[in-house]
Motif scaffolding. Structure first.
Motif, PDB file in Angstrom:
ATOM      1  N   PRO A   1       0.828  -1.211   0.000  1.00 18.36           N
ATOM      2  CA  PRO A   1       0.000   0.000   0.000  1.00 18.36           C
ATOM      3  C   PRO A   1       0.864   1.263   0.000  1.00 18.36           C
ATOM      4  O   PRO A   1       1.906   1.315   0.651  1.00 18.36           O
ATOM      5  CB  PRO A   1      -0.796  -0.097   1.303  1.00 18.36           C
ATOM      6  CG  PRO A   1      -0.411  -1.359   1.958  1.00 18.36           C
ATOM      7  CD  PRO A   1       0.703  -1.981   1.215  1.00 18.36           C
ATOM      8  N   GLU A   2       0.428   2.262  -0.731  1.00 16.32           N
ATOM      9  CA  GLU A   2       1.188   3.500  -0.836  1.00 16.32           C
ATOM     10  C   GLU A   2       1.359   4.179   0.525  1.00 16.32           C
ATOM     11  O   GLU A   2       2.427   4.685   0.837  1.00 16.32           O
ATOM     12  CB  GLU A   2       0.480   4.446  -1.800  1.00 16.32           C
ATOM     13  CG  GLU A   2       1.345   5.617  -2.206  1.00 16.32           C
ATOM     14  CD  GLU A   2       0.707   6.416  -3.315  1.00 16.32           C
ATOM     15  OE1 GLU A   2       0.624   7.638  -3.149  1.00 16.32           O
ATOM     16  OE2 GLU A   2       0.301   5.817  -4.319  1.00 16.32           O
ATOM     17  N   ASP A   3       0.311   4.175   1.342  1.00 17.88           N
ATOM     18  CA  ASP A   3       0.422   4.831   2.651  1.00 17.88           C
ATOM     19  C   ASP A   3       1.413   4.104   3.572  1.00 17.88           C
ATOM     20  O   ASP A   3       1.958   4.687   4.490  1.00 17.88           O
ATOM     21  CB  ASP A   3      -0.939   5.005   3.316  1.00 17.88           C
ATOM     22  CG  ASP A   3      -1.659   3.700   3.621  1.00 17.88           C
ATOM     23  OD1 ASP A   3      -1.339   2.659   3.006  1.00 17.88           O
ATOM     24  OD2 ASP A   3      -2.573   3.731   4.466  1.00 17.88           O
ATOM     25  N   TRP A   4       1.671   2.831   3.297  1.00 16.53           N
ATOM     26  CA  TRP A   4       2.645   2.080   4.098  1.00 16.53           C
ATOM     27  C   TRP A   4       4.052   2.646   3.901  1.00 16.53           C
ATOM     28  O   TRP A   4       4.786   2.856   4.854  1.00 16.53           O
ATOM     29  CB  TRP A   4       2.609   0.594   3.744  1.00 16.53           C
ATOM     30  CG  TRP A   4       3.638  -0.195   4.494  1.00 16.53           C
ATOM     31  CD1 TRP A   4       4.724  -0.821   3.983  1.00 16.53           C
ATOM     32  CD2 TRP A   4       3.686  -0.405   5.906  1.00 16.53           C
ATOM     33  NE1 TRP A   4       5.450  -1.418   4.978  1.00 16.53           N
ATOM     34  CE2 TRP A   4       4.835  -1.177   6.179  1.00 16.53           C
ATOM     35  CE3 TRP A   4       2.877  -0.019   6.969  1.00 16.53           C
ATOM     36  CZ2 TRP A   4       5.193  -1.562   7.470  1.00 16.53           C
ATOM     37  CZ3 TRP A   4       3.232  -0.405   8.249  1.00 16.53           C
ATOM     38  CH2 TRP A   4       4.384  -1.175   8.488  1.00 16.53           C
ATOM     39  N   LEU A   5       4.404   2.922   2.674  1.00 15.28           N
ATOM     40  CA  LEU A   5       5.729   3.479   2.396  1.00 15.28           C
ATOM     41  C   LEU A   5       5.867   4.871   3.002  1.00 15.28           C
ATOM     42  O   LEU A   5       6.931   5.228   3.535  1.00 15.28           O
ATOM     43  CB  LEU A   5       5.992   3.496   0.891  1.00 15.28           C
ATOM     44  CG  LEU A   5       6.006   2.117   0.225  1.00 15.28           C
ATOM     45  CD1 LEU A   5       6.172   2.253  -1.279  1.00 15.28           C
ATOM     46  CD2 LEU A   5       7.078   1.223   0.816  1.00 15.28           C
ATOM     47  N   ASP A   6       4.799   5.645   2.970  1.00  9.15           N
ATOM     48  CA  ASP A   6       4.816   6.967   3.613  1.00  9.15           C
ATOM     49  C   ASP A   6       5.012   6.817   5.117  1.00  9.15           C
ATOM     50  O   ASP A   6       5.787   7.554   5.733  1.00  9.15           O
ATOM     51  CB  ASP A   6       3.508   7.722   3.338  1.00  9.15           C
ATOM     52  CG  ASP A   6       3.342   8.105   1.885  1.00  9.15           C
ATOM     53  OD1 ASP A   6       4.364   8.152   1.147  1.00  9.15           O
ATOM     54  OD2 ASP A   6       2.187   8.334   1.470  1.00  9.15           O
ATOM     55  N   TYR A   7       4.318   5.859   5.707  1.00  6.29           N
ATOM     56  CA  TYR A   7       4.441   5.607   7.145  1.00  6.29           C
ATOM     57  C   TYR A   7       5.879   5.229   7.518  1.00  6.29           C
ATOM     58  O   TYR A   7       6.444   5.765   8.474  1.00  6.29           O
ATOM     59  CB  TYR A   7       3.470   4.499   7.565  1.00  6.29           C
ATOM     60  CG  TYR A   7       3.545   4.154   9.024  1.00  6.29           C
ATOM     61  CD1 TYR A   7       2.981   4.982   9.985  1.00  6.29           C
ATOM     62  CD2 TYR A   7       4.192   2.998   9.454  1.00  6.29           C
ATOM     63  CE1 TYR A   7       3.047   4.670  11.331  1.00  6.29           C
ATOM     64  CE2 TYR A   7       4.260   2.678  10.793  1.00  6.29           C
ATOM     65  CZ  TYR A   7       3.689   3.521  11.730  1.00  6.29           C
ATOM     66  OH  TYR A   7       3.771   3.211  13.061  1.00  6.29           O
ATOM     67  N   LEU A   8       6.469   4.337   6.754  1.00  6.44           N
ATOM     68  CA  LEU A   8       7.848   3.912   7.027  1.00  6.44           C
ATOM     69  C   LEU A   8       8.820   5.088   6.974  1.00  6.44           C
ATOM     70  O   LEU A   8       9.742   5.170   7.778  1.00  6.44           O
ATOM     71  CB  LEU A   8       8.284   2.837   6.034  1.00  6.44           C
ATOM     72  CG  LEU A   8       7.621   1.472   6.158  1.00  6.44           C
ATOM     73  CD1 LEU A   8       8.128   0.541   5.062  1.00  6.44           C
ATOM     74  CD2 LEU A   8       7.825   0.870   7.530  1.00  6.44           C
ATOM     75  N   SER A   9       8.596   5.987   6.038  1.00  9.92           N
ATOM     76  CA  SER A   9       9.513   7.130   5.888  1.00  9.92           C
ATOM     77  C   SER A   9       9.434   8.083   7.072  1.00  9.92           C
ATOM     78  O   SER A   9      10.354   8.864   7.302  1.00  9.92           O
ATOM     79  CB  SER A   9       9.228   7.878   4.581  1.00  9.92           C
ATOM     80  OG  SER A   9       7.994   8.564   4.662  1.00  9.92           O
ATOM     81  N   GLU A  10       8.350   8.017   7.845  1.00  5.79           N
ATOM     82  CA  GLU A  10       8.177   8.903   8.998  1.00  5.79           C
ATOM     83  C   GLU A  10       8.731   8.321  10.304  1.00  5.79           C
ATOM     84  O   GLU A  10       8.803   9.029  11.306  1.00  5.79           O
ATOM     85  CB  GLU A  10       6.696   9.241   9.167  1.00  5.79           C
ATOM     86  CG  GLU A  10       6.144  10.056   8.013  1.00  5.79           C
ATOM     87  CD  GLU A  10       4.643  10.262   8.100  1.00  5.79           C
ATOM     88  OE1 GLU A  10       4.029   9.863   9.108  1.00  5.79           O
ATOM     89  OE2 GLU A  10       4.087  10.810   7.142  1.00  5.79           O
ATOM     90  N   LEU A  11       9.121   7.048  10.300  1.00  4.80           N
ATOM     91  CA  LEU A  11       9.663   6.447  11.520  1.00  4.80           C
ATOM     92  C   LEU A  11      11.025   7.065  11.848  1.00  4.80           C
ATOM     93  O   LEU A  11      11.845   7.288  10.958  1.00  4.80           O
ATOM     94  CB  LEU A  11       9.800   4.930  11.372  1.00  4.80           C
ATOM     95  CG  LEU A  11       8.494   4.148  11.318  1.00  4.80           C
ATOM     96  CD1 LEU A  11       8.776   2.673  11.084  1.00  4.80           C
ATOM     97  CD2 LEU A  11       7.675   4.337  12.578  1.00  4.80           C
ATOM     98  N   ILE A  12      11.266   7.304  13.109  1.00  2.00           N
ATOM     99  CA  ILE A  12      12.502   7.938  13.556  1.00  2.00           C
ATOM    100  C   ILE A  12      13.629   6.898  13.538  1.00  2.00           C
ATOM    101  O   ILE A  12      13.540   5.876  14.227  1.00  2.00           O
ATOM    102  CB  ILE A  12      12.328   8.528  14.963  1.00  2.00           C
ATOM    103  CG1 ILE A  12      11.208   9.582  14.932  1.00  2.00           C
ATOM    104  CG2 ILE A  12      13.626   9.105  15.495  1.00  2.00           C
ATOM    105  CD1 ILE A  12      10.755  10.044  16.288  1.00  2.00           C
ATOM    106  N   PRO A  13      14.696   7.148  12.752  1.00  2.00           N
ATOM    107  CA  PRO A  13      15.782   6.157  12.619  1.00  2.00           C
ATOM    108  C   PRO A  13      16.494   5.850  13.944  1.00  2.00           C
ATOM    109  O   PRO A  13      17.045   4.768  14.095  1.00  2.00           O
ATOM    110  CB  PRO A  13      16.756   6.799  11.630  1.00  2.00           C
ATOM    111  CG  PRO A  13      16.023   7.921  10.991  1.00  2.00           C
ATOM    112  CD  PRO A  13      14.890   8.304  11.883  1.00  2.00           C
TER     113      PRO A  13
END
Length: 173
Positions: free
Chosen positions: A140-152
């Motif tokens: 899902p497209e929103d999944w990739l957006d969510y992953l990009s927002e996780l704090i490394p």
């Protein structure tokens, strides 16, 4: 030989679960992951398994009973909600959580619209070093957006892709 997504996922889980752990299957589906998790946590461990359809819950319950694993699993007939803490009981943290929306579990069409909300409830409950695994045939497209927002600094990420399935791994640091 390149491992299938299911083989890869189960090897990864096996390396990270200890006897006595609390683990979570966010998508009971055909029960394959629930049974696998139940065999790995031992008699002292426990699996929370979320079945959103009666058919999935009944099939998983029968399979667990026939395998002698029923005592290790709590089958819940709903999606993950803010009541997760209550579902967890006395246990405070989860070592491994899996959300499998792939053909491995015959669950490609059951992805809920609130998947990100469910993931957001589970991530803070992971142990340090704990894993959250998601699997999709179509990411899902929103999944990739969510992953990009996780704090490394809080979460490490990896993925594994086969010809049919993309597996995403989030590790709580």
């Amino acid at each position: 030989m390149i491992p299938s997504s299911n083989t890869f996922t189960h090897q990864l889980i096996e390396q990270n679960i200890k006897i006595g752990d609390l683990v979570l299957d966010g998508t009971t589906a055909n029960g394959v992951n629930t049974r696998f998790l139940a065999t790995r946590v031992g008699n002292e461990g426990h699996v929370l398994s979320y079945a959103t359809t009666k058919d999935n819950a009944n099939a998983a319950a029968a399979s667990l009973f026939m395998s002698g694993l029923s005592e290790r699993v709590t089958l819940l007939g709903h999606q993950i909600t803010p009541q997760l803490r209550t579902d967890m009981g006395e246990r405070k943290q989860i070592s491994v959580a899996i959300f499998d929306y792939s053909s491995d579990t015959e669950n490609t069409h059951d992805q809920p619209s609130n998947l990100i909300d469910q993931i957001s409830l589970v991530l803070p409950k992971l142990t340090h070093g704990g894993l959250l695994i998601t699997k999709f045939n179509a990411t899902p497209e929103d999944w990739l957006d969510y992953l990009s927002e996780l704090i490394p600094e809080d979460f490490s990420q990896a993925n594994y892709t086969t010809s049919t399935t993309q597996t995403f791994i989030i590790e709580r640091i």
